[in-house]
Write a protein that holds these residues in place. Structure first.
Motif, PDB file in Angstrom:
ATOM      1  N   HIS A  52     -18.711 -41.452  -1.727  1.00 27.56           N
ATOM      2  CA  HIS A  52     -19.404 -40.275  -1.637  1.00 27.56           C
ATOM      3  C   HIS A  52     -20.022 -39.893  -2.916  1.00 27.56           C
TER       4      HIS A  52
ATOM      5  N   TYR B  98     -20.706 -32.007   2.902  1.00 29.47           N
ATOM      6  CA  TYR B  98     -20.081 -31.963   1.339  1.00 29.47           C
ATOM      7  C   TYR B  98     -21.240 -32.377   0.472  1.00 29.47           C
TER       8      TYR B  98
ATOM      9  N   GLN C  26     -12.798 -41.229  -2.373  1.00 29.11           N
ATOM     10  CA  GLN C  26     -14.063 -40.671  -2.160  1.00 29.11           C
ATOM     11  C   GLN C  26     -15.222 -41.417  -3.223  1.00 29.11           C
TER      12      GLN C  26
END
Length: 561
Positions: free
Chosen positions: A337, A306, A334
């Motif tokens: 991330h 990703y 997330q």
């Protein structure tokens, strides 16, 4: 008119600048005390006086002939200012009734493009209630940015890449029939996906088969690519119906697969800048000194992740749109991330990395628990919307059985309830969705706001709109409504700066509550002509502002309910 600015310009307080005074002016908890207040406690040290004496000095120095300020008082170290009620009412109503559907709009964002990445559904997976927040939050931010003069670019970063497509092809070739999938759409595809996982638990070789089929997609195998494109077409057809219901729009549908050929330049640049290091066979960017785990760019088998695609996507968006900001409306799970790949872009020397914003939000669940796509425990968003529409129709039929176009009105009310239910609380809070709560006509809901609009419409249908109105004495209930109306532009600005559409939702409820108090306390249609015209103007201004607020959230307003 910015009354706060006007007051700040007229205050003399030692060496303080107008901007410093402007930032210090506050709203008193009770409007009986004043409309604005200047606390003098911080000034005691520099001015070497007690706050109460400073307040008296500032009060005495304020121009006595200011036509806007009707009263200045010094109380317990505060200087309180009251704006002339009639002037405030005339200014506010004049602006709302002139600007109408543009009331609250501005051109502050002129020439600035804002990319907004939201919804981001997965191909061949159900559009479930977990997608509700990202979809309606992103859509509201899109509408709000546009209203305030920005050029928004709505991006649906489709999940259209990964081994799950190999799983689907494997499942379809084993158990699927074309006519069943054509008829059942996403639900039929999801049933195959669930069956695959059930069978793979018994026979792990199915996972190897899935990986092989995904490799065929990557290698442009004709049959595999055709199936993948078909799954994508079926998905977009199904989700398109839900986007239409929710009044959601996108300018770009570039998904993960779009960036396949854009990742190698990223990997090359990371190598050139000495940022890419090997770790257990994988290629990573070491972020230990920034208090984060490594950002994995390539797995040990050479596959991208990703982060790789998101870095490529960010660079593509900057090159394509030259954005002022790029927002990612993605759940708080997330957080790491986004911190990681934002930091990688910063380390790559992309000065615009500071303009990337993760708009994090909490999770949505129903009162009866969680979901799992793999195990088939899915709450389809379409089902939630339809249930709300059905419940709205039942309530409307009970309350107003002779109402025309009940089905269409129920649709507007039901869809509005779903959107408002997701947007009313601060975005970071987890939400437990309750049908009874969102469809409560007496609570803090869109139904209550829509019903208030219908009430205002009814008043205007009977009394007409006031073309000319004079303002005499302004009653407290009238002034509370005027003041609330005047705060709409500032509310929108605040909502945009903090990426919080909930400010608009709460504003709409507050305005509806103040209008209903005014409606019950003050005669409108039976009042004397002067008061009647003023109150009709207040009613029309309220209706305009409520419609503008709901429109920014993606919610319609029926004329009758």
């Amino acid at each position: 008119m910015d009354f706060k600015r006007h007051i700040a310009a007229n205050i003399k307080a030692g060496e303080l600048s107008e901007e410093e005074i402007y930032s210090m002016l506050a709203l008193p908890p009770n409007t009986e005390m004043g409309d604005f207040a200047l606390p003098c406690f911080k000034l005691a040290k520099t001015m070497r006086k007690a706050p109460a004496l400073i307040a008296e000095d500032i009060k005495s120095a304020y121009p006595a002939d200011d036509p806007l300020v009707s009263e200045v008082s010094a109380v317990n170290g505060y200087v309180n200012f009251k704006i002339d009620r009639a002037f405030w009412a005339k200014e506010t109503l004049g602006r709302v009734l002139t600007e109408r559907e543009k009331y609250g709009a501005s051109d502050e964002g002129k020439g600035k493009t804002v990319c907004i990445d939201y919804s981001s559904v997965n191909i061949a997976k159900p559009f479930h209630i977990g997608h509700l927040s990202t979809t309606v939050l992103g859509s509201a931010l899109y509408k709000l940015h546009k209203f305030l003069g920005y050029t928004p670019v709505g991006i649906n970063h489709l999940g259209d890449y990964g081994t799950q497509f190999g799983k689907l092809i494997s499942a379809y070739k084993r158990w699927g029939k074309k006519e069943d999938i054509e008829k059942g759409g996403l639900r039929a595809l999801n049933a195959l996906y669930v069956r695959f996982h059930e069978e793979a638990e018994k026979d792990d070789s199915l996972n190897d088969e899935a990986r092989a089929f995904f490799k065929k997609i990557e290698d442009k195998d004709e049959e595999s690519v055709a199936l993948f494109e078909w799954f994508k077409e079926l998905t977009l057809k199904d989700v398109g119906k839900i986007y239409d219901l929710l009044n959601v729009h996108f300018d770009s549908w570039a998904g993960e697969s779009f960036y396949n050929d854009k990742m190698q330049p990223v990997i090359d640049e990371l190598n050139e800048k000495g940022l890419l290091v090997e770790s257990e066979g994988a290629k990573i960017v070491d972020l230990e000194k920034y208090g984060m785990p490594p950002c994995i760019i390539l797995r040990s088998d050479g596959a991208s992740l990703y982060a790789t695609r998101d870095i490529a996507a960010a660079i593509y968006r900057k090159n394509t749109y030259d954005f002022y900001k790029c927002l990612y409306v993605v759940a708080y799970q997330q957080n790491l991330h986004f911190k990681q790949f934002f930091k990688v872009l910063e380390l790559m020397g992309k000065e615009w990395a500071k303009d990337l914003v993760h708009v994090a939000f909490g999770m949505v669940s129903l009162e009866d628990g969680s979901m799992s796509t793999r195990k088939g425990r899915v709450v389809y968003l379409e089902d939630v919307i339809q249930k709300c529409i059905e419940k709205a129709l039942a309530i409307i039929t009970e309350k107003n059985p002779s109402l025309e176009n009940k089905e269409e009105i129920a649709k507007t009310v039901g869809v509005g309830a779903v959107i408002f239910g997701a947007l009313y609380n601060n975005k970071i809070k987890d939400i437990t969705f309750s049908y009874d709560k969102v469809l409560n006509f007496e609570g803090e809901t869109s139904c209550y706001v829509q019903y208030t609009c219908a009430r205002a419409n009814s008043v205007l249908a009977k009394g007409g709109t006031a073309k000319d109105f004079a303002i005499g004495q302004v009653l407290p209930q009238e002034f509370e409504l005027v003041k609330q109306l005047s705060e709409f532009p500032a509310t929108l600005k605040d909502a945009l700066e903090k990426y919080e559409p909930c400010f608009i939702a709460r504003y709409a409820v507050d305005l509806a509550q103040k209008y209903n108090k005014f409606y019950f306390d003050c005669k409108i249609l039976n009042a004397e002509e002067k008061e009647r015209n003023f109150r009709l103007a207040l009613t029309e201004a309220t209706l305009i502002t409520l419609k503008n607020a709901l429109s920014l959230l993606g919610i319609g307003v029926p004329e009758k309910m």
